[in-house]
Design a protein around this motif. Structure first.
Motif, short mmCIF file in Angstrom:
data_model
loop_
_atom_site.label_atom_id
_atom_site.label_comp_id
_atom_site.label_asym_id
_atom_site.label_seq_id
_atom_site.Cartn_x
_atom_site.Cartn_y
_atom_site.Cartn_z
N THR A 1 2.22 -10.85 -12.55
CA THR A 1 3.17 -11.79 -13.16
C THR A 1 2.64 -13.22 -13.13
OG1 THR A 1 4.40 -12.06 -11.06
CG2 THR A 1 5.18 -10.36 -12.58
N ASP A 2 1.90 -13.58 -12.11
CA ASP A 2 1.28 -14.91 -12.07
C ASP A 2 0.24 -15.05 -13.19
OD1 ASP A 2 2.81 -15.70 -9.95
OD2 ASP A 2 1.20 -15.61 -8.46
N HIS A 3 -0.52 -13.99 -13.40
CA HIS A 3 -1.56 -14.02 -14.44
C HIS A 3 -0.94 -14.26 -15.81
CE1 HIS A 3 -5.17 -13.03 -16.70
NE2 HIS A 3 -4.46 -12.16 -17.40
N LYS B 1 3.43 -8.01 -3.64
CA LYS B 1 2.25 -8.86 -3.76
C LYS B 1 1.35 -8.40 -4.91
CE LYS B 1 1.89 -10.52 1.01
NZ LYS B 1 1.11 -10.46 2.28
N ALA B 2 1.22 -7.08 -5.06
CA ALA B 2 0.38 -6.55 -6.14
C ALA B 2 0.98 -6.89 -7.51
CB ALA B 2 0.25 -5.04 -5.99
N TYR C 1 7.03 -2.39 0.80
CA TYR C 1 7.69 -3.18 -0.25
C TYR C 1 6.93 -4.49 -0.48
CZ TYR C 1 11.92 -4.20 -3.08
OH TYR C 1 12.80 -4.44 -4.10
N LEU C 2 6.55 -5.12 0.61
CA LEU C 2 5.82 -6.38 0.53
C LEU C 2 4.46 -6.17 -0.16
CD1 LEU C 2 5.75 -9.39 1.27
CD2 LEU C 2 4.77 -8.74 3.48
N LYS C 3 3.80 -5.08 0.17
CA LYS C 3 2.50 -4.79 -0.43
C LYS C 3 2.64 -4.60 -1.95
CE LYS C 3 -1.34 -1.48 -0.09
NZ LYS C 3 -1.83 -0.26 0.60
N LYS C 4 3.67 -3.87 -2.36
CA LYS C 4 3.89 -3.65 -3.80
C LYS C 4 4.27 -4.97 -4.49
CE LYS C 4 5.10 1.22 -3.99
NZ LYS C 4 6.07 2.23 -4.44
N LEU D 1 1.56 -0.08 -11.87
CA LEU D 1 1.02 -1.41 -12.12
C LEU D 1 0.40 -1.51 -13.51
CD1 LEU D 1 -0.56 -2.25 -8.64
CD2 LEU D 1 1.40 -3.39 -9.72
N SER D 2 -0.15 -0.40 -14.00
CA SER D 2 -0.67 -0.38 -15.37
C SER D 2 0.47 -0.50 -16.37
CB SER D 2 -1.45 0.91 -15.62
OG SER D 2 -2.59 0.98 -14.79
#
Length: 210
Positions: A63-65, A57-58, A52-55, A26-27
């Protein structure tokens, strides 16, 4: 190569946790996006739906930011659940027409082009963009058929007007050449994910695609 109006994303990162060898994935994603990655695809294999869903969402929070599109590899249910921009599938996955029938226009569908004959397929009716894969052989994706090379980009570009993404062995030594040959976007994995400084790696790649 002029940017395609339907795919104005020249630098495309394909990311998974295992491919991020020097830093938390994620970094890597956050640094790469902040440095110029235009679109990102989460490609996870052999994990449960819930993981997969958890990843997804993270990653979607990031990407939204930064307000860039998120693509999910080979799982339309995960893609729809996180309201991803799109999904990418290969020949052995759920196919574009089936995805479009269930999710209508909620997902932009990318399809891996492994044979020229696919350009005659009815699946193209539901395909938004094509991933020409692989351009060069790569250890991050081994279940491939045709190795296209730079000349393959030039040839397929004359046969197809959909956005064309070059993937497979793309790095600093060849990304600019692929772009010049007609790719609308260059997708990388190791060229960013396995680098100690993903921000610098992204900046160097992005400079080639301007």
């Amino acid at each position: 190569m002029p940017i395609h109006p339907d795919f104005p994303f020249p630098l495309y990162l394909v990311i998974s946790e295992k491919d991020c060898t020097k830093m938390d994935w994620l970094s890597v994603a956050e640094q790469a996006i902040s440095a110029g990655v235009d679109i990102i695809q989460l490609r996870e294999k052999d994990i449960s739906f819930s993981d997969y869903l958890k990843k997804a969402k993270a990653l979607k929070k990031i990407t939204d930011h930064f307000q860039i599109p998120l693509i999910i590899n080979d799982n339309a249910e995960v893609a729809a659940e996180v309201e991803a921009w799109g999904i990418h599938v290969g020949l052995s996955d759920q196919q574009p027409l089936e995805i479009a029938e269930k999710y209508a226009d909620r997902l932009k569908i990318g399809w891996s082009l492994e044979y020229k004959e696919q350009l005659k397929s009815s699946q193209l009716q539901a395909t938004h963009h094509l991933g020409l894969s692989p351009i060069f052989n790569t250890p991050t994706k081994t279940n491939t058929v045709t190795t296209w090379g730079i000349s393959g980009i030039e040839e397929i570009k004359t046969m197809n007007n959909r956005p064309l993404i070059a993937i497979g062995g793309m790095n600093l030594t060849n990304a600019g050449e692929a772009f010049a040959a007609g790719a609308n976007s260059v997708a990388v994995v190791s060229a960013i994910c396995s680098r100690a400084d993903p921000q610098k790696a992204t900046e160097e790649l992005k400079a080639l695609l301007k």
